[in-house]
Scaffold this motif. Sequence first.
Motif, PDB file in Angstrom:
ATOM      1  N   GLU A 112      49.013  45.041  41.177  1.00  0.00           N
ATOM      2  CA  GLU A 112      47.868  45.622  41.193  1.00  0.00           C
ATOM      3  C   GLU A 112      47.662  47.174  41.531  1.00  0.00           C
ATOM      4  OE1 GLU A 112      44.465  43.174  42.079  1.00  0.00           O
ATOM      5  OE2 GLU A 112      43.257  45.307  42.439  1.00  0.00           O
ATOM      6  N   ALA A 113      48.387  47.198  42.804  1.00  0.00           N
ATOM      7  CA  ALA A 113      49.155  48.092  43.608  1.00  0.00           C
ATOM      8  C   ALA A 113      49.567  49.032  42.408  1.00  0.00           C
ATOM      9  CB  ALA A 113      49.551  47.891  44.720  1.00  0.00           C
ATOM     10  N   GLN A 114      50.616  48.848  41.914  1.00  0.00           N
ATOM     11  CA  GLN A 114      51.343  49.583  41.135  1.00  0.00           C
ATOM     12  C   GLN A 114      50.099  50.213  40.114  1.00  0.00           C
ATOM     13  OE1 GLN A 114      54.642  46.454  40.392  1.00  0.00           O
ATOM     14  NE2 GLN A 114      55.627  48.346  40.910  1.00  0.00           N
ATOM     15  N   ARG A 115      49.624  49.209  39.079  1.00  0.00           N
ATOM     16  CA  ARG A 115      48.567  49.744  37.898  1.00  0.00           C
ATOM     17  C   ARG A 115      47.886  50.707  38.634  1.00  0.00           C
ATOM     18  NH1 ARG A 115      48.356  44.589  36.236  1.00  0.00           N
ATOM     19  NH2 ARG A 115      46.894  43.646  38.209  1.00  0.00           N
ATOM     20  N   ALA A 160      46.339  55.855  38.883  1.00  0.00           N
ATOM     21  CA  ALA A 160      46.103  57.941  39.351  1.00  0.00           C
ATOM     22  C   ALA A 160      47.170  59.052  38.778  1.00  0.00           C
ATOM     23  CB  ALA A 160      46.319  57.317  41.147  1.00  0.00           C
ATOM     24  N   ALA A 161      48.093  58.140  39.776  1.00  0.00           N
ATOM     25  CA  ALA A 161      49.195  59.403  38.664  1.00  0.00           C
ATOM     26  C   ALA A 161      48.905  60.076  37.372  1.00  0.00           C
ATOM     27  CB  ALA A 161      50.753  58.751  38.637  1.00  0.00           C
ATOM     28  N   ILE A 162      48.726  58.934  36.478  1.00  0.00           N
ATOM     29  CA  ILE A 162      48.159  59.874  35.084  1.00  0.00           C
ATOM     30  C   ILE A 162      47.032  60.188  34.971  1.00  0.00           C
ATOM     31  CG2 ILE A 162      47.585  58.883  33.022  1.00  0.00           C
ATOM     32  CD1 ILE A 162      49.493  56.222  33.316  1.00  0.00           C
ATOM     33  N   MET A 163      46.401  60.076  36.015  1.00  0.00           N
ATOM     34  CA  MET A 163      45.175  60.757  35.307  1.00  0.00           C
ATOM     35  C   MET A 163      44.519  61.521  36.644  1.00  0.00           C
ATOM     36  SD  MET A 163      42.922  59.264  33.658  1.00  0.00           S
ATOM     37  CE  MET A 163      41.725  60.444  33.972  1.00  0.00           C
ATOM     38  N   GLN A 164      45.563  62.310  38.036  1.00  0.00           N
ATOM     39  CA  GLN A 164      46.469  63.306  38.601  1.00  0.00           C
ATOM     40  C   GLN A 164      46.439  64.738  37.245  1.00  0.00           C
ATOM     41  OE1 GLN A 164      48.412  63.447  41.532  1.00  0.00           O
ATOM     42  NE2 GLN A 164      47.924  65.127  42.373  1.00  0.00           N
ATOM     43  N   ARG A 165      47.942  64.345  36.596  1.00  0.00           N
ATOM     44  CA  ARG A 165      48.007  65.345  35.631  1.00  0.00           C
ATOM     45  C   ARG A 165      47.554  65.399  34.596  1.00  0.00           C
ATOM     46  NH1 ARG A 165      53.681  62.367  33.887  1.00  0.00           N
ATOM     47  NH2 ARG A 165      54.300  64.697  32.939  1.00  0.00           N
ATOM     48  N   ALA A 166      46.417  64.329  33.818  1.00  0.00           N
ATOM     49  CA  ALA A 166      45.960  64.490  32.710  1.00  0.00           C
ATOM     50  C   ALA A 166      44.708  65.649  32.786  1.00  0.00           C
ATOM     51  CB  ALA A 166      44.867  63.222  31.953  1.00  0.00           C
ATOM     52  N   GLY A 167      44.487  65.752  34.957  1.00  0.00           N
ATOM     53  CA  GLY A 167      43.184  66.874  35.333  1.00  0.00           C
ATOM     54  C   GLY A 167      43.226  67.988  34.342  1.00  0.00           C
ATOM     55  N   ARG A 168      44.093  68.594  34.745  1.00  0.00           N
ATOM     56  CA  ARG A 168      43.806  69.841  34.152  1.00  0.00           C
ATOM     57  C   ARG A 168      43.767  70.345  32.488  1.00  0.00           C
ATOM     58  NH1 ARG A 168      49.016  74.136  34.848  1.00  0.00           N
ATOM     59  NH2 ARG A 168      48.184  73.796  37.165  1.00  0.00           N
ATOM     60  N   GLU A 213      58.188  53.299  34.097  1.00  0.00           N
ATOM     61  CA  GLU A 213      57.093  53.950  34.442  1.00  0.00           C
ATOM     62  C   GLU A 213      57.046  55.796  34.619  1.00  0.00           C
ATOM     63  OE1 GLU A 213      56.985  51.238  39.018  1.00  0.00           O
ATOM     64  OE2 GLU A 213      58.018  53.307  39.032  1.00  0.00           O
ATOM     65  N   ASP A 214      57.985  56.069  34.235  1.00  0.00           N
ATOM     66  CA  ASP A 214      57.969  57.196  34.289  1.00  0.00           C
ATOM     67  C   ASP A 214      57.766  57.652  32.335  1.00  0.00           C
ATOM     68  OD1 ASP A 214      58.738  58.322  36.535  1.00  0.00           O
ATOM     69  OD2 ASP A 214      60.822  59.173  36.544  1.00  0.00           O
ATOM     70  N   LEU A 237      58.018  55.598  42.929  1.00  0.00           N
ATOM     71  CA  LEU A 237      56.701  54.882  42.289  1.00  0.00           C
ATOM     72  C   LEU A 237      57.114  53.406  43.249  1.00  0.00           C
ATOM     73  CD1 LEU A 237      53.798  53.835  42.323  1.00  0.00           C
ATOM     74  CD2 LEU A 237      54.542  52.340  39.900  1.00  0.00           C
ATOM     75  N   ALA A 238      58.811  52.650  43.262  1.00  0.00           N
ATOM     76  CA  ALA A 238      58.976  51.915  44.428  1.00  0.00           C
ATOM     77  C   ALA A 238      59.093  51.519  45.856  1.00  0.00           C
ATOM     78  CB  ALA A 238      60.335  50.873  43.368  1.00  0.00           C
ATOM     79  N   SER A 239      59.677  53.254  45.974  1.00  0.00           N
ATOM     80  CA  SER A 239      59.883  53.989  47.364  1.00  0.00           C
ATOM     81  C   SER A 239      57.961  53.563  47.721  1.00  0.00           C
ATOM     82  CB  SER A 239      59.847  54.667  48.439  1.00  0.00           C
ATOM     83  OG  SER A 239      60.415  55.462  46.532  1.00  0.00           O
ATOM     84  N   ALA A 240      56.859  54.197  47.103  1.00  0.00           N
ATOM     85  CA  ALA A 240      55.347  54.263  47.678  1.00  0.00           C
ATOM     86  C   ALA A 240      54.988  53.311  48.087  1.00  0.00           C
ATOM     87  CB  ALA A 240      54.435  55.451  46.745  1.00  0.00           C
ATOM     88  N   ILE A 241      55.012  51.976  46.429  1.00  0.00           N
ATOM     89  CA  ILE A 241      55.100  50.445  47.174  1.00  0.00           C
ATOM     90  C   ILE A 241      55.776  49.935  48.317  1.00  0.00           C
ATOM     91  CG2 ILE A 241      55.032  48.454  46.074  1.00  0.00           C
ATOM     92  CD1 ILE A 241      53.809  49.911  44.764  1.00  0.00           C
ATOM     93  N   SER A 242      56.674  49.800  48.446  1.00  0.00           N
ATOM     94  CA  SER A 242      57.534  49.469  49.208  1.00  0.00           C
ATOM     95  C   SER A 242      56.640  50.035  50.601  1.00  0.00           C
ATOM     96  CB  SER A 242      59.301  49.331  49.422  1.00  0.00           C
ATOM     97  OG  SER A 242      59.765  51.294  49.852  1.00  0.00           O
ATOM     98  N   ALA A 243      56.807  51.131  51.569  1.00  0.00           N
ATOM     99  CA  ALA A 243      56.093  51.599  51.986  1.00  0.00           C
ATOM    100  C   ALA A 243      54.563  51.093  52.408  1.00  0.00           C
ATOM    101  CB  ALA A 243      56.137  53.664  52.116  1.00  0.00           C
ATOM    102  N   SER A 244      53.514  51.026  51.241  1.00  0.00           N
ATOM    103  CA  SER A 244      52.159  50.356  51.499  1.00  0.00           C
ATOM    104  C   SER A 244      52.632  48.325  51.483  1.00  0.00           C
ATOM    105  CB  SER A 244      51.336  50.726  50.461  1.00  0.00           C
ATOM    106  OG  SER A 244      52.279  50.095  49.021  1.00  0.00           O
TER     107      SER A 244
END
Lengths: 119, 192
Positions: free
Chosen positions: A16-19, A24-32, B52-53, B102-109
Amino acid sequence: MTMDERLDLTALEPDEAQRELLVAAIMQRAGRELERRAAEDVSPIAILSDWMRPALAAAAVVAALAVSVLTQQELTAHVEPGSGLTDALAVPAPVNEWLISDRSPTVADLLIAMDGEAH
Amino acid sequence: MRPVDVGGETDARLVRRAREGDRDAYERLVRRYLKTAYAVALAELGDQRDAEDAVQDSFITALERLDDCRDPAAFAGWLRRIVRNRARSVRRRERVRETESLASAISASSKRDPGGDLERSEIRRQLETALRTLTEVQRRVVLMHDLEGYRHREIAVELDIPEGTVRSHLFFARRALRTQLGDAGHRGHDDG
């Protein structure tokens, strides 16, 4: 266990956290791009341009049809001898005959012609 | 492609709204197809970070080309092609990952449940390693069936191969994965 049993591959799915991070990353890039689309959608030029393409297409079809009909009519039109410019200029029939036969009118011709015009 | 949420707006309506710049509509499309887009990318790349990318890039590409989606109701298939093409492109270039992992962001949290996350990460690492031993078509078949929930017939149509071949690929893929993983912790449920 048989090979008909599914493998549990859920560990491969983003949790869930990854999702949420991915979304969030996609929507941030999609903003413009989304902002550009939203701005485009309300501008009068955009509205006009939406109509321009179908209008031009319709005009092209009408023009093609018109040219086709006119060409067809021109090919099939019956051309009367002596008609055309003399008719358009309302030249009297006797004068038209003199023009076609390429001769000078006699005095009698002129009198007949004037008499015909008088009636 | 299997949508995650059900009973919501149709894809066609969401696509039309997104074309007009509706942020909420596009986010719903992203959430609806994130899981399956990820599975497609993973099947091609075999690596979580690259997948992911590829998924991120694909959703941005899809948005930029949304006007080219002639049949908004068929958005899922159209997106799948974009993801696959993107993943193949990534694989060809073997580009170096430059953005923050993204994995490092996850591991940080991951302090909320370090043990659980570590265990999951270890299982995922094993699975990814095992998946890389499969052929591309085996990987795609087993991910579509066991992860995305596609049926044999649907996979056959999607991959344009006979249904019997799908069953064969699935059989050999599962056997190879079980051999690699030693069965423990990866048992699922019987096919329905």
